[in-house]
Design a protein around this motif. Structure first.
Motif, short mmCIF file in Angstrom:
data_model
loop_
_atom_site.label_atom_id
_atom_site.label_comp_id
_atom_site.label_asym_id
_atom_site.label_seq_id
_atom_site.Cartn_x
_atom_site.Cartn_y
_atom_site.Cartn_z
N GLY A 1 0.93 -1.24 0.05
CA GLY A 1 -0.02 -0.08 0.17
C GLY A 1 1.02 1.12 -0.03
O GLY A 1 0.63 2.20 -0.85
N VAL A 2 1.97 1.26 0.81
CA VAL A 2 2.76 2.58 0.78
C VAL A 2 3.53 2.62 -0.26
O VAL A 2 3.93 3.84 -0.82
N MET A 3 3.72 1.43 -1.11
CA MET A 3 4.60 1.58 -2.38
C MET A 3 3.57 2.21 -3.31
O MET A 3 4.21 3.02 -4.29
N CYS A 4 2.21 1.82 -3.36
CA CYS A 4 1.39 2.64 -4.26
C CYS A 4 1.30 3.98 -3.86
O CYS A 4 1.16 4.71 -4.75
N GLU A 5 1.26 4.28 -2.73
CA GLU A 5 1.29 5.60 -2.32
C GLU A 5 2.41 6.74 -2.82
O GLU A 5 2.56 7.69 -3.33
N PHE A 6 3.59 5.94 -2.74
CA PHE A 6 4.85 6.66 -2.96
C PHE A 6 4.98 6.72 -4.59
O PHE A 6 5.55 7.67 -5.20
N VAL B 1 -6.57 2.78 -2.99
CA VAL B 1 -5.10 1.75 -3.02
C VAL B 1 -6.05 0.73 -2.37
O VAL B 1 -5.61 -0.49 -2.57
N ALA B 2 -6.58 0.89 -1.06
CA ALA B 2 -7.07 -0.27 -0.53
C ALA B 2 -8.17 -1.18 -1.37
O ALA B 2 -8.23 -2.55 -1.35
#
Length: 350
Positions: free
Chosen positions: A123-128, A187-188
């Motif tokens: 998820g944080v990879m998608c955010e970055f 993302v979720a």
């Protein structure tokens, strides 16, 4: 600036959880977006005034984490030193200014990956790789900015960084990361639908987020736009999911605009599935959405699809998830935050 000159001038290299926090702040007014360098060397010294300057911002949790090539005792409550005598792989070091460096977004993700569950890490990879960062200080709870990296760059870096701790786990997670995300809920939803059964998802792979598509002539006349970017899209099957947030409930313009988008997509030959926040909150309703999407895709969901769903839903949607709460990872790691109202940064913003 050459590698040698930068290596000589750099007095401090921000790393680990502090680097992760800083990259999430990029997009806020007054926060410098770091620039890449060709330097690989880690500074042997650490100037206290650089640490004090970063701490005075009041935005980063304490202690601040830095990397040094010479062993130092961690006696300060403001700073924690990570010893690494060998240089990092090429592309690992960015610069905030002439004397302050920071590890790259890819390395920052790798360094904190051990503190995140697998779903949170993807998820944080998608955010970055997307256009936002979560922030309780900004309107709508998000910072808008250009992508910090991409799923391909994260995977490529993890492949080159085989000798670093958690590189293998980071490489495995990067296979499921998606570019161009615009919100944590988006993302979720994407990860619940796309992650494999073994990870708690529905294994509906092949999706893209906010990918621009060209509308048909009739759709262009009806909507008065030439292109649209569906929230979730399976381009080969011409199936998309549009997420309807309750954030703008009652906004007539927003409701009318969403309706025009869906009509334009339908006129262009796309099957449109609507997903709401209430449906996301219910495992039963989300299961029906997955069935609907699978039917349009011509896929068949296996009976074991529910296995692991509860755990993945908690990782992505719970209040303490790192996807939604900018402080979640820092709190988990035992970091502490100072009072923002007393910081130099917030006094200047006012």
């Amino acid at each position: 600036m050459s590698d040698t000159r930068y290596a000589l001038q750099m007095k401090c290299l921000v790393s680990h959880i502090t680097a992760f926090e800083y990259w999430r702040l990029v997009g806020l007014p007054g926060i410098v977006r770091p620039l890449p360098t060709n330097s690989q060397a880690i500074p042997s010294s650490m100037e206290s005034y650089e640490i004090e300057r970063l701490a005075s911002m009041g935005l980063l949790s304490l202690p601040l984490h830095v990397a040094t090539s010479r062993k130092k005792k961690n006696e300060s409550q403001t700073c924690f030193c990570h010893y690494r005598p060998e240089p990092y792989p090429r592309g690992s070091i960015y610069r905030i200014d002439a004397e302050t460096g920071i590890v790259s977004p890819e390395l920052a993700l790798l360094q904190v990956s051990g503190e995140l569950s697998f779903g949170e890490l993807v998820g944080v990879m998608c955010e970055f790789s997307g256009y936002y960062s979560p922030s309780c200080r900004e309107f709508h709870g998000m910072i808008g900015r250009e992508p910090l990296t991409s799923a391909f760059r994260i995977a490529t870096y993890a492949e080159r960084a085989k000798g670093l701790h958690d590189a293998c786990r980071t490489r495995s997670a990067a296979k499921y990361a998606l570019d161009r995300a615009r919100s944590p809920m988006e993302v979720a939803a994407a990860l619940l639908l796309s992650l494999p059964y073994a990870r708690g998802g529905y294994a509906l792979s092949g999706m893209e987020l906010n990918n621009r598509i060209k509308l048909s002539v009739s759709a262009r006349k009806n909507s008065r736009v030439a292109f649209l970017e569906p929230d979730i899209l399976w381009p080969s099957a011409r199936v998309c999911i549009e997420y309807d947030s309750t954030e703008f409930h009652g906004d007539e313009y927003r409701i009318a605009n969403d309706a025009r988008r869906k009509n334009a997509l339908a006129l262009s030959g796309y099957d449109v599935v609507t997903l709401t926040k209430e449906q996301m909150a219910s495992a039963f309703e989300m299961d029906k959405i997955a069935h609907c999407a699978a039917r349009h895709l011509g896929a068949r969901l296996r009976a074991e699809r529910i296995r692991g769903q509860k755990g993945l839903r908690h990782e992505l949607l719970a209040r303490g998830s790192a996807l939604k709460d900018e402080r979640a990872l820092s709190d988990r790691a035992g970091q502490r935050f100072e009072d923002y109202s007393k910081s130099v940064f917030w006094r200047q913003r006012k």
